[in-house]
Design a protein around this motif. Structure first.
Motif, PDB file in Angstrom:
ATOM      1  N   ASN A 108      14.864  -1.194  43.238  1.00  0.00           N
ATOM      2  CA  ASN A 108      15.603  -1.487  44.281  1.00  0.00           C
ATOM      3  C   ASN A 108      16.050  -3.011  43.873  1.00  0.00           C
ATOM      4  OD1 ASN A 108      17.347  -1.643  46.791  1.00  0.00           O
ATOM      5  ND2 ASN A 108      15.576  -2.889  47.483  1.00  0.00           N
ATOM      6  N   ASN A 109      15.257  -3.914  43.612  1.00  0.00           N
ATOM      7  CA  ASN A 109      15.209  -5.323  43.095  1.00  0.00           C
ATOM      8  C   ASN A 109      16.056  -5.546  41.949  1.00  0.00           C
ATOM      9  OD1 ASN A 109      14.309  -6.287  45.416  1.00  0.00           O
ATOM     10  ND2 ASN A 109      12.138  -6.367  44.530  1.00  0.00           N
ATOM     11  N   ILE A 110      15.662  -4.464  40.698  1.00  0.00           N
ATOM     12  CA  ILE A 110      16.700  -4.522  39.688  1.00  0.00           C
ATOM     13  C   ILE A 110      18.104  -4.335  39.870  1.00  0.00           C
ATOM     14  CG2 ILE A 110      17.133  -3.384  37.548  1.00  0.00           C
ATOM     15  CD1 ILE A 110      13.976  -2.916  37.339  1.00  0.00           C
ATOM     16  N   VAL A 153       5.899   3.770  46.041  1.00  0.00           N
ATOM     17  CA  VAL A 153       6.728   2.767  47.074  1.00  0.00           C
ATOM     18  C   VAL A 153       6.809   1.485  46.173  1.00  0.00           C
ATOM     19  CG1 VAL A 153       6.780   1.421  48.821  1.00  0.00           C
ATOM     20  CG2 VAL A 153       5.846   3.831  49.103  1.00  0.00           C
ATOM     21  N   SER A 154       5.935   1.033  45.373  1.00  0.00           N
ATOM     22  CA  SER A 154       6.149  -0.151  44.396  1.00  0.00           C
ATOM     23  C   SER A 154       7.227   0.014  43.519  1.00  0.00           C
ATOM     24  CB  SER A 154       4.789  -0.410  44.005  1.00  0.00           C
ATOM     25  OG  SER A 154       3.694  -0.614  44.782  1.00  0.00           O
ATOM     26  N   LEU A 155       7.291   1.305  42.997  1.00  0.00           N
ATOM     27  CA  LEU A 155       8.417   1.372  41.910  1.00  0.00           C
ATOM     28  C   LEU A 155       9.601   1.456  42.324  1.00  0.00           C
ATOM     29  CD1 LEU A 155       9.040   2.081  38.833  1.00  0.00           C
ATOM     30  CD2 LEU A 155       8.337   4.517  39.376  1.00  0.00           C
ATOM     31  N   ALA A 212      13.222 -12.646  48.994  1.00  0.00           N
ATOM     32  CA  ALA A 212      13.586 -13.718  48.204  1.00  0.00           C
ATOM     33  C   ALA A 212      14.927 -13.321  47.349  1.00  0.00           C
ATOM     34  CB  ALA A 212      12.651 -14.092  46.948  1.00  0.00           C
ATOM     35  N   CYS A 213      14.832 -12.021  46.870  1.00  0.00           N
ATOM     36  CA  CYS A 213      16.140 -11.589  46.042  1.00  0.00           C
ATOM     37  C   CYS A 213      17.235 -11.375  47.016  1.00  0.00           C
ATOM     38  CB  CYS A 213      15.738  -9.999  45.458  1.00  0.00           C
ATOM     39  SG  CYS A 213      17.169  -9.315  44.383  1.00  0.00           S
TER      40      CYS A 213
END
Length: 293
Positions: free
Chosen positions: A14-16, A7-9, A199-200
């Protein structure tokens, strides 16, 4: 790989992608604006560029020394906060000076170095969390104060920047606050992921709104002013008249000015001379006189 790691990856990837979208959008925007707004677009582009690299370095923790990740992640997140501040300063046509860039360079070197030192020589994990979160919160607080100081000129898009600054303060302090209350490292890591996502997307939404409303305001002001003289036109006259009449009877005077036989000037001396005469005449008129030619 555990479910949490997966999930973290996924969130990092997703943020990238979100950062790449922000870079693409702001690169295109910078091609269509100039002056201080172009400088602002470049700063906002660098914001998402640094943010994307910061997210990418998180995926390398399994292959690189942890000290590398601690130093560069904290440096990059600090760059993100500064680029947001510098971009807003440029947007309000008060670009950062050499002194600002010197402070930025020193800060970006000293803060990550301090976090590495704490990692090596201090057992207090919470001190490192407070140090990094607090520094980013301070920069976002300065951003909030800057937006508040310029609130008299704020349009609809600029108001979103105030919300983005407040959200930046919140997400900077959320992980350290939860760590202080719960002392749960798992909850801390979850709060980091949530904060990064919020934030993103919030910053991307704020900047999209900023440029969208700026274009709307630009087109509106062009629609209510005469292109040659800059005076208000008939559309503005009707809007103001309707607004005044709907608010009750207000004493006032309406003046409509016409230039008789002005066609002779255009025929004798040319339209360029006629335009210049009208522009000179506009300089002697009051701002709210409607001129029809």
């Amino acid at each position: 790989m555990t479910a949490y790691d997966a999930v973290s990856l996924a969130n990092i990837i997703n943020n990238i992608v979100c950062s790449l979208i922000g870079c693409s959008f702001l690169f295109r925007v910078s091609k269509n604006v100039d002056g201080h707004k172009k400088q602002a677009s470049i700063c906002f582009f660098l914001l998402f560029f640094f943010l994307g690299i910061a997210f990418a370095t998180l995926t390398m923790r399994a292959w690189l020394p942890i000290i590398f990740s601690i130093f560069f992640n904290n440096a990059l997140y600090l760059c993100v906060s500064y680029m947001m501040l510098f971009g807003v300063m440029c947007w309000y046509n008060t670009p950062p000076t050499r002194r600002h860039f010197i402070i930025f360079a020193i800060h970006v070197i000293l803060l990550p170095s301090a976090t590495v030192w704490l990692y090596l020589y201090s057992p207090s994990f919470i001190a490192r969390v407070y140090l990094t979160g607090g520094n980013n919160a301070i920069i976002n607080f300065i951003l909030f104060l800057f937006c508040w100081r310029n609130r008299t000129t704020n349009g609809s898009g600029e108001k979103m920047l105030v919300s983005a600054a407040l959200m930046g303060i919140l997400v900077s302090l959320l992980p350290s606050t939860l760590m202080t209350i719960t002392h749960d490292i798992s909850l801390f890591l979850v709060s980091i992921i949530i904060s990064q996502n919020v934030a993103c997307y919030f910053v991307l939404g704020a900047l999209l709104s900023l440029y969208l409303f700026d274009q709307i305001d630009w087109h509106y002001h062009r629609s209510i002013r005469d292109e040659l003289t800059g005076l208000y036109n008939r559309r503005y006259f009707n809007e103001r008249l309707n607004a005044m009449s709907s608010g009750g009877l207000t004493p006032g005077v309406i003046a409509i000015v016409d230039i008789d036989h002005f066609k002779r000037v255009n025929d004798s001396f040319g339209h360029d001379v006629g335009d210049r005469i009208i522009q000179i005449g506009r300089a002697s008129c009051r701002e709210r006189v409607c001129l029809y030619v």
